[in-house]
Design a protein around this motif. Sequence first.
Motif, PDB file in Angstrom:
ATOM      1  N   ALA A 121       0.812  -1.221   0.000  1.00  0.00           N
ATOM      2  CA  ALA A 121       0.000   0.000   0.000  1.00  0.00           C
ATOM      3  C   ALA A 121       0.839   1.262   0.000  1.00  0.00           C
ATOM      4  O   ALA A 121       0.499   2.246  -0.673  1.00  0.00           O
ATOM      5  N   PHE A 122       1.941   1.268   0.758  1.00  0.00           N
ATOM      6  CA  PHE A 122       2.693   2.514   0.974  1.00  0.00           C
ATOM      7  C   PHE A 122       4.113   2.495   0.420  1.00  0.00           C
ATOM      8  O   PHE A 122       4.824   3.491   0.526  1.00  0.00           O
ATOM      9  N   GLY A 123       4.552   1.368  -0.156  1.00  0.00           N
ATOM     10  CA  GLY A 123       5.892   1.306  -0.722  1.00  0.00           C
ATOM     11  C   GLY A 123       6.930   0.886   0.309  1.00  0.00           C
ATOM     12  O   GLY A 123       6.620   0.575   1.453  1.00  0.00           O
ATOM     13  N   ILE A 124       8.196   0.887  -0.126  1.00  0.00           N
ATOM     14  CA  ILE A 124       9.314   0.457   0.700  1.00  0.00           C
ATOM     15  C   ILE A 124       9.961   1.673   1.349  1.00  0.00           C
ATOM     16  O   ILE A 124      10.367   2.610   0.662  1.00  0.00           O
ATOM     17  N   GLU A 125      10.074   1.660   2.677  1.00  0.00           N
ATOM     18  CA  GLU A 125      10.678   2.787   3.383  1.00  0.00           C
ATOM     19  C   GLU A 125      12.187   2.835   3.112  1.00  0.00           C
ATOM     20  O   GLU A 125      12.837   1.793   3.007  1.00  0.00           O
ATOM     21  N   GLN A 126      12.730   4.049   3.050  1.00  0.00           N
ATOM     22  CA  GLN A 126      14.156   4.201   2.767  1.00  0.00           C
ATOM     23  C   GLN A 126      14.865   5.103   3.768  1.00  0.00           C
ATOM     24  O   GLN A 126      16.073   5.276   3.688  1.00  0.00           O
ATOM     25  N   SER A 127      14.135   5.695   4.697  1.00  0.00           N
ATOM     26  CA  SER A 127      14.764   6.639   5.624  1.00  0.00           C
ATOM     27  C   SER A 127      14.370   6.282   7.049  1.00  0.00           C
ATOM     28  O   SER A 127      14.030   5.136   7.342  1.00  0.00           O
ATOM     29  N   ILE A 128      14.393   7.259   7.933  1.00  0.00           N
ATOM     30  CA  ILE A 128      14.135   6.985   9.352  1.00  0.00           C
ATOM     31  C   ILE A 128      12.739   6.436   9.597  1.00  0.00           C
ATOM     32  O   ILE A 128      12.494   5.776  10.615  1.00  0.00           O
ATOM     33  N   ASP A 129      11.818   6.632   8.627  1.00  0.00           N
ATOM     34  CA  ASP A 129      10.457   6.122   8.823  1.00  0.00           C
ATOM     35  C   ASP A 129      10.407   4.603   8.926  1.00  0.00           C
ATOM     36  O   ASP A 129       9.470   4.036   9.496  1.00  0.00           O
ATOM     37  N   ILE A 130      11.435   3.925   8.415  1.00  0.00           N
ATOM     38  CA  ILE A 130      11.474   2.469   8.497  1.00  0.00           C
ATOM     39  C   ILE A 130      11.495   1.987   9.948  1.00  0.00           C
ATOM     40  O   ILE A 130      11.023   0.904  10.268  1.00  0.00           O
ATOM     41  N   LEU A 131      12.046   2.826  10.843  1.00  0.00           N
ATOM     42  CA  LEU A 131      12.192   2.459  12.244  1.00  0.00           C
ATOM     43  C   LEU A 131      10.912   2.702  13.045  1.00  0.00           C
ATOM     44  O   LEU A 131      10.841   2.324  14.219  1.00  0.00           O
ATOM     45  N   PHE A 132       9.914   3.326  12.417  1.00  0.00           N
ATOM     46  CA  PHE A 132       8.670   3.644  13.116  1.00  0.00           C
ATOM     47  C   PHE A 132       7.450   3.010  12.462  1.00  0.00           C
ATOM     48  O   PHE A 132       6.332   3.243  12.903  1.00  0.00           O
ATOM     49  N   SER A 133       7.669   2.218  11.411  1.00  0.00           N
ATOM     50  CA  SER A 133       6.557   1.507  10.780  1.00  0.00           C
ATOM     51  C   SER A 133       5.909   0.573  11.808  1.00  0.00           C
ATOM     52  O   SER A 133       6.588  -0.229  12.457  1.00  0.00           O
ATOM     53  N   PRO A 134       4.596   0.662  11.998  1.00  0.00           N
ATOM     54  CA  PRO A 134       3.934  -0.205  12.991  1.00  0.00           C
ATOM     55  C   PRO A 134       4.190  -1.686  12.767  1.00  0.00           C
ATOM     56  O   PRO A 134       4.378  -2.442  13.724  1.00  0.00           O
ATOM     57  N   THR A 135       4.204  -2.105  11.502  1.00  0.00           N
ATOM     58  CA  THR A 135       4.441  -3.527  11.246  1.00  0.00           C
ATOM     59  C   THR A 135       5.881  -3.912  11.584  1.00  0.00           C
ATOM     60  O   THR A 135       6.137  -5.016  12.085  1.00  0.00           O
ATOM     61  N   HIS A 136       6.825  -3.013  11.316  1.00  0.00           N
ATOM     62  CA  HIS A 136       8.224  -3.301  11.665  1.00  0.00           C
ATOM     63  C   HIS A 136       8.401  -3.385  13.180  1.00  0.00           C
ATOM     64  O   HIS A 136       9.146  -4.234  13.681  1.00  0.00           O
ATOM     65  N   LEU A 137       7.734  -2.512  13.895  1.00  0.00           N
ATOM     66  CA  LEU A 137       7.811  -2.559  15.362  1.00  0.00           C
ATOM     67  C   LEU A 137       7.188  -3.856  15.891  1.00  0.00           C
ATOM     68  O   LEU A 137       7.688  -4.445  16.867  1.00  0.00           O
ATOM     69  N   GLY A 138       6.118  -4.303  15.259  1.00  0.00           N
ATOM     70  CA  GLY A 138       5.518  -5.577  15.649  1.00  0.00           C
ATOM     71  C   GLY A 138       6.461  -6.745  15.379  1.00  0.00           C
ATOM     72  O   GLY A 138       6.602  -7.656  16.207  1.00  0.00           O
ATOM     73  N   LEU A 139       7.127  -6.704  14.227  1.00  0.00           N
ATOM     74  CA  LEU A 139       8.098  -7.745  13.906  1.00  0.00           C
ATOM     75  C   LEU A 139       9.256  -7.743  14.895  1.00  0.00           C
ATOM     76  O   LEU A 139       9.707  -8.797  15.359  1.00  0.00           O
ATOM     77  N   ALA A 140       9.749  -6.558  15.229  1.00  0.00           N
ATOM     78  CA  ALA A 140      10.894  -6.458  16.139  1.00  0.00           C
ATOM     79  C   ALA A 140      10.546  -6.964  17.538  1.00  0.00           C
ATOM     80  O   ALA A 140      11.328  -7.691  18.158  1.00  0.00           O
ATOM     81  N   THR A 141       9.369  -6.573  18.031  1.00  0.00           N
ATOM     82  CA  THR A 141       8.967  -6.976  19.384  1.00  0.00           C
ATOM     83  C   THR A 141       8.805  -8.481  19.494  1.00  0.00           C
ATOM     84  O   THR A 141       9.324  -9.126  20.420  1.00  0.00           O
ATOM     85  N   THR A 142       8.093  -9.068  18.546  1.00  0.00           N
ATOM     86  CA  THR A 142       7.878 -10.515  18.599  1.00  0.00           C
ATOM     87  C   THR A 142       9.176 -11.270  18.330  1.00  0.00           C
ATOM     88  O   THR A 142       9.423 -12.325  18.938  1.00  0.00           O
ATOM     89  N   MET A 143      10.014 -10.742  17.467  1.00  0.00           N
ATOM     90  CA  MET A 143      11.300 -11.393  17.183  1.00  0.00           C
ATOM     91  C   MET A 143      12.178 -11.413  18.428  1.00  0.00           C
ATOM     92  O   MET A 143      12.866 -12.406  18.710  1.00  0.00           O
ATOM     93  N   LEU A 144      12.157 -10.322  19.190  1.00  0.00           N
ATOM     94  CA  LEU A 144      12.952 -10.260  20.424  1.00  0.00           C
ATOM     95  C   LEU A 144      12.511 -11.352  21.400  1.00  0.00           C
ATOM     96  O   LEU A 144      13.344 -12.010  22.044  1.00  0.00           O
ATOM     97  N   VAL A 145      11.198 -11.561  21.509  1.00  0.00           N
ATOM     98  CA  VAL A 145      10.682 -12.609  22.404  1.00  0.00           C
ATOM     99  C   VAL A 145      11.088 -13.997  21.895  1.00  0.00           C
ATOM    100  O   VAL A 145      11.440 -14.882  22.681  1.00  0.00           O
ATOM    101  N   ILE A 146      11.093 -14.179  20.580  1.00  0.00           N
ATOM    102  CA  ILE A 146      11.415 -15.486  19.999  1.00  0.00           C
ATOM    103  C   ILE A 146      12.884 -15.842  20.228  1.00  0.00           C
ATOM    104  O   ILE A 146      13.201 -16.927  20.722  1.00  0.00           O
TER     105      ILE A 146
END
Length: 365
Positions: A121-146
């Motif tokens: 829907a929104f394309g591939i992030e290339q700047s600091i916005d990549i660190l605040f994408s809700p889906t990326h934050l969800g991936l990071a949080t669950t990955m840390l637990v795994i």
Amino acid sequence: MVSTSDSFVQSSPADVAVSPPRPSASYGADLVTVLLGVWFTAGLMLDAWAHNNKPELETFFTPWHAVFYSGFAATAGWIAWTSRGALRSGPRAIPTGYAPALVAVAGFAVAGFGDFVWHTAFGIEQSIDILFSPTHLGLATTMLVIVTAPLRSALGDRSLPPAPGLVRLLPAILPMALGAALVLLFLQYANAFDFDSERIVAALSTVDESLTARWVSAMAVTNLVLIVPVLTLARRWRPPFGAITIIYTFVAGLCGAITNFESPELIIGLVAAGGCADLLAGWLRPTPERLTQFRAFAALTPLVTWSIYIAAAYLAAPPAESATGFAGSHPEALIEIYTGAPIVQALIGLLVAMLLVPRQQARTP
């Protein structure tokens, strides 16, 4: 009528059902989980490198995503297999530390599908916005637990001696390293190793006060990410030689991936600092029972780490060279920052130690 004594007998502890303890995963099972977690995290590092260095990236389907998501699939499959006892005996049969990871696997799958939809829907992030994408934050949080499942398993294993060897403690050390690297990735905007040597030396001068402020702030955040797992390790066990070097090396690998290895001197310096911290741990033998040594270790480790970091930057980009490209052709070195910046990090380490172990603990017989 039921007598008082009868009531007491009926409610006595002997008659209360006690849930059986969770089983513990074997050393081999934990080690396989860790190695799959390394694959999983390496895929993330490759993806981070691609986002930072491949501006033409315009699709979700990339070789780096393939490594990342295949690492997840392998790790998820292994965690499910390790927890298969729950199918017969219920959730209590899941090994210690693995129940949160099992939940996180499902959460990661949901976030991964959401990431695909988000990129479509929104394309591939290339700047600091990549660190605040809700889906990326969800991936990071669950990955840390795994990836930290073997660490929780080791923390719950009371059969581990107070001073286990490096090989025996790898299932605890490697998840700490992976977790520190993952956290620092999503704090990339406050990562002191995202500065190259020229900018570091400029920050140590009168060139740009705002640059100096950003740099010392990044040092404080990065220092916390490094020192918390190290002190957590020392709080539970006596760190074996090489443990801190492993943690620092994984963080160095992440930082190198982010910056395309543009400042190898800083990466080498971080690994060397890990070796020095291991020597400090061997000398001081920090434990909660040896509170003075624990706090001395907490202060000296950041002091040595960031002194090496500054020295490496200075040797790679002396002040006269680093002045190019910045306002002012002959910036003055600020001796207060050269000497005081590592001391601030030492004080932060001491504060963390005081919070983790506020008072001396009695030695367990």
